[in-house]
Design a protein around this motif. Structure first.
Motif, PDB file in Angstrom:
ATOM      1  N   PHE A 191     -13.972  50.694 105.962  1.00 48.53           N
ATOM      2  CA  PHE A 191     -12.995  50.524 106.908  1.00 48.53           C
ATOM      3  C   PHE A 191     -11.705  51.637 106.695  1.00 48.53           C
ATOM      4  CE2 PHE A 191      -8.737  48.521 108.450  1.00 48.53           C
ATOM      5  CZ  PHE A 191      -8.970  48.971 109.993  1.00 48.53           C
ATOM      6  N   CYS A 192     -11.261  51.283 105.382  1.00 45.29           N
ATOM      7  CA  CYS A 192      -9.947  52.198 104.879  1.00 45.29           C
ATOM      8  C   CYS A 192     -10.296  53.506 104.991  1.00 45.29           C
ATOM      9  CB  CYS A 192      -9.737  51.713 103.358  1.00 45.29           C
ATOM     10  SG  CYS A 192      -9.040  49.874 103.359  1.00 45.29           S
ATOM     11  N   VAL A 193     -11.636  54.022 104.322  1.00 45.23           N
ATOM     12  CA  VAL A 193     -12.100  55.214 104.383  1.00 45.23           C
ATOM     13  C   VAL A 193     -12.116  56.046 105.762  1.00 45.23           C
ATOM     14  CG1 VAL A 193     -13.797  56.846 103.979  1.00 45.23           C
ATOM     15  CG2 VAL A 193     -13.188  55.076 102.005  1.00 45.23           C
ATOM     16  N   GLY A 194     -12.654  55.027 106.802  1.00 49.78           N
ATOM     17  CA  GLY A 194     -12.610  55.559 108.033  1.00 49.78           C
ATOM     18  C   GLY A 194     -11.184  55.866 108.617  1.00 49.78           C
ATOM     19  N   VAL A 195     -10.417  55.086 108.418  1.00 53.73           N
ATOM     20  CA  VAL A 195      -9.065  55.243 108.820  1.00 53.73           C
ATOM     21  C   VAL A 195      -8.204  56.393 108.231  1.00 53.73           C
ATOM     22  CG1 VAL A 195      -6.668  54.378 108.766  1.00 53.73           C
ATOM     23  CG2 VAL A 195      -8.399  52.805 109.141  1.00 53.73           C
ATOM     24  N   GLY A 196      -8.604  56.585 107.183  1.00 53.81           N
ATOM     25  CA  GLY A 196      -8.183  57.724 106.443  1.00 53.81           C
ATOM     26  C   GLY A 196      -8.556  58.986 107.254  1.00 53.81           C
ATOM     27  N   VAL A 197      -9.970  59.181 107.267  1.00 52.66           N
ATOM     28  CA  VAL A 197     -10.793  60.290 107.971  1.00 52.66           C
ATOM     29  C   VAL A 197     -10.235  60.342 109.329  1.00 52.66           C
ATOM     30  CG1 VAL A 197     -12.953  61.188 108.726  1.00 52.66           C
ATOM     31  CG2 VAL A 197     -12.710  60.005 106.624  1.00 52.66           C
ATOM     32  N   VAL A 198      -9.895  59.472 110.143  1.00 48.47           N
ATOM     33  CA  VAL A 198      -9.370  59.431 111.445  1.00 48.47           C
ATOM     34  C   VAL A 198      -8.037  60.012 111.237  1.00 48.47           C
ATOM     35  CG1 VAL A 198      -8.568  58.081 113.387  1.00 48.47           C
ATOM     36  CG2 VAL A 198     -10.816  57.515 112.504  1.00 48.47           C
ATOM     37  N   MET A 199      -7.201  59.453 110.543  1.00 50.79           N
ATOM     38  CA  MET A 199      -5.854  60.189 110.258  1.00 50.79           C
ATOM     39  C   MET A 199      -5.798  61.741 109.767  1.00 50.79           C
ATOM     40  SD  MET A 199      -3.706  57.023 108.320  1.00 50.79           S
ATOM     41  CE  MET A 199      -2.331  57.982 108.567  1.00 50.79           C
ATOM     42  N   ALA A 200      -6.703  62.106 108.911  1.00 53.71           N
ATOM     43  CA  ALA A 200      -6.978  63.426 108.771  1.00 53.71           C
ATOM     44  C   ALA A 200      -7.315  64.171 110.233  1.00 53.71           C
ATOM     45  CB  ALA A 200      -7.879  63.764 107.636  1.00 53.71           C
ATOM     46  N   ASN A 201      -8.410  63.745 110.598  1.00 55.97           N
ATOM     47  CA  ASN A 201      -8.894  64.398 112.089  1.00 55.97           C
ATOM     48  C   ASN A 201      -7.716  64.444 112.873  1.00 55.97           C
ATOM     49  OD1 ASN A 201     -11.452  65.025 110.859  1.00 55.97           O
ATOM     50  ND2 ASN A 201     -12.103  63.042 111.539  1.00 55.97           N
ATOM     51  N   MET A 202      -7.076  63.378 113.138  1.00 54.41           N
ATOM     52  CA  MET A 202      -5.977  63.384 113.952  1.00 54.41           C
ATOM     53  C   MET A 202      -4.891  64.481 113.912  1.00 54.41           C
ATOM     54  SD  MET A 202      -6.191  61.015 116.385  1.00 54.41           S
ATOM     55  CE  MET A 202      -6.951  59.585 116.868  1.00 54.41           C
ATOM     56  N   SER A 203      -4.427  64.619 112.563  1.00 53.26           N
ATOM     57  CA  SER A 203      -3.513  65.425 112.152  1.00 53.26           C
ATOM     58  C   SER A 203      -3.965  67.026 112.321  1.00 53.26           C
ATOM     59  CB  SER A 203      -3.317  65.433 110.339  1.00 53.26           C
ATOM     60  OG  SER A 203      -2.465  66.589 110.150  1.00 53.26           O
TER      61      SER A 203
END
Length: 489
Positions: free
Chosen positions: A28-40
């Motif tokens: 879940f934490c990795v997914g959140v990080g990936v989502v944040m990077a993609n959002m950026s």
């Protein structure tokens, strides 16, 4: 003892359950990080895309205004010679600006009245009265002039600091039209008098701050991100509950299955091992189709084939090599050579019958009949010569191979009850053997029947009439290679 085993299993199960939860949390934490990077990345892409779209629309509107002014205002009035057109116009006099001055004034008014957009027109060849402000002022403008002069139909843009704030700077070429060439070339103050239609006379630049676009985009992406996080939390919670429930069900099923599995496990493992050994041994001795028939209970297997192609090969010079090597080395050499031949049989879909000493027998067209058995055997023979050449080069040996091939009818079947083999009989087999024994070292000798099938696909040398033991005089041929037009097998 059983209680100790049960406790150990319970502890292991609890540990696995905790690790699964930890893994889910980490994912879940990795997914959140990936989502944040993609959002950026998505935010930057959306911002630049929106800025580019806005700048393109502004540029199009400006050019349309200039075109409309030139054709609907300047051209009619200039034809009537009623009003003076000048760059140095005065609103109090009966004069109006030329199109270029009109565009410059329009850009200045837009820039002064709109803090969100800055519009500017500049060139490498400004008129004298625009020399101070009409040329390139910074690196971006110089780069834009250089790039768009070479690529007038392209656009030039980049994100840059403009007046201390991040901004999107967009530039496109102002291309000279036919109606303006004469004016630019004949004007007494023109800095350039060799203009042609299509030349880049200037650059139209539109600069817009990114602050407002960035705020709007990031606000929307933030809402989307919060929604995704909420859905992810719900998903993780649901997954945790589902894992817990599955864990309870697994315990119940495990208890039911454990007793039955323990009873069957040992016997099944041994049975499978023995069955695998038996299958491997049978397939190593017999063709798969014949092995299947034996396993089905057939005790007598014999089949006639109207046409097959048989190859016999004998290694020449192996006796000399055996006197120079130890038995272990000799066996390794022979195994290496025959293993390479075995690979060729699999490659061309042939059936290896047997090896006798340093002789090798293979047949094409059985137990599964085929239409290209002669071509497959020819490729096998040529491949055997190539493999032996590799062996000689590797070990600095001088052994050779003598190969004989014949095509005709044959009978195949399984003989014996102990150490049985799948063997081949018939006059065609004997003739193939004679082709090898009466052949030439390093050559592939074939009969007339094989030559008739292959002569349009391979190169042959006519050996002529030779006397074959038990067969009399026969016309034979030597297979020399492939024709350029031959299809690969």
């Amino acid at each position: 003892m059983r209680q100790l085993i049960a406790r150990s299993r319970a502890a292991i199960s609890q540990l696995i359950y905790k690790r699964i939860l930890l893994a889910v949390t980490i994912l879940f934490c990795v997914g959140v990080g990936v989502v944040m990077a993609n959002m950026s990345r998505l935010s930057s892409s959306l911002i630049e895309s929106q800025a580019l779209q806005n700048a393109t629309l502004y540029a199009q509107a400006i050019k349309e205004a200039r075109t409309l002014y030139s054709y609907d205002v300047v051209t009619p009035l200039n034809a009537a010679k009623a009003i003076n057109f000048t760059h140095d116009y005065n609103p109090t006099k009966v004069t109006i600006p030329v199109p270029a001055t009109f565009l410059i004034e329009l850009g200045q008014n837009i820039t002064n009245k709109n803090s969100e957009v800055s519009l500017r027109l500049y060139s490498n060849y400004p008129f004298p009265w625009r020399r101070e402000e009409g040329g390139a002022r910074d690196d971006f403008e110089r780069q834009a002039i250089t790039y768009l002069t070479k690529n007038p139909t392209e656009k030039f843009s980049q994100v840059d600091n403009f007046r201390g704030k991040p901004a999107f700077r967009y530039a496109e070429a102002d291309i000279l039209t036919s109606s303006c060439v004469n004016c630019h070339n004949t004007h007494p103050d023109s800095p350039k008098t060799d203009w042609k239609v299509g030349d880049v006379r200037g650059i139209l630049e539109i600069t817009q701050p990114l602050e407002t676009i960035t705020q709007n985009t990031q606000s929307k992406l933030k809402d989307l991100f919060l929604l995704l996080v909420g859905l992810s939390l719900l998903g993780v919670t649901g997954l945790t509950l589902a894992i817990s429930r599955l864990r309870q069900n697994a315990k119940q099923l495990e208890q039911r299955v454990r007793e039955r599995t323990a009873q069957l496990q040992e016997s099944n493992v041994e049975l499978l091992k023995e069955q695998e050994k038996s299958d491997r041994l049978l397939l190593n001795i017999l063709p798969e189709a014949i092995a299947a028939r034996l396993k089905d209970g057939q005790s007598s297997i014999a089949e006639g084939f109207a046409e097959v192609t048989i190859l016999f090969a004998d290694i020449v010079g192996f006796t000399v090599l055996s006197a120079q090597r130890s038995p272990e080395e000799l066996l390794d050499f022979l195994n290496e050579i025959f293993s390479a031949f075995d690979c060729l049989t699999e490659k061309y879909g042939l059936e290896k019958i047997k090896t006798i000493g340093d002789a090798y027998m293979v047949v094409g067209g059985l137990p599964n009949p085929s239409t290209n058995h002669a071509e497959s055997i020819a490729e096998m023979a040529l491949g055997m010569q190539e493999e032996l050449a590799k062996f000689n080069a590797k070990y600095h040996a001088e052994i050779n191979i003598r190969i004989g091939i014949n095509t005709g009818p044959a009978i195949a079947g399984v003989i014996g009850t102990k150490k049985f083999i799948y063997d081949l009989w018939g006059d065609a087999v004997n003739t193939a053997s004679r082709m090898e024994s009466h052949g030439i070292a390093g050559a592939i000798q074939v009969t007339q029947s094989t030559y008739d099938i292959l002569r349009n696909k391979y190169l042959f040398e006519d050996r002529g009439i030779i006397h074959i033991k038990g067969k009399g005089d026969m016309n034979t041929y030597l297979l020399a290679g492939r024709l350029a037009s031959a299809l690969s097998v």
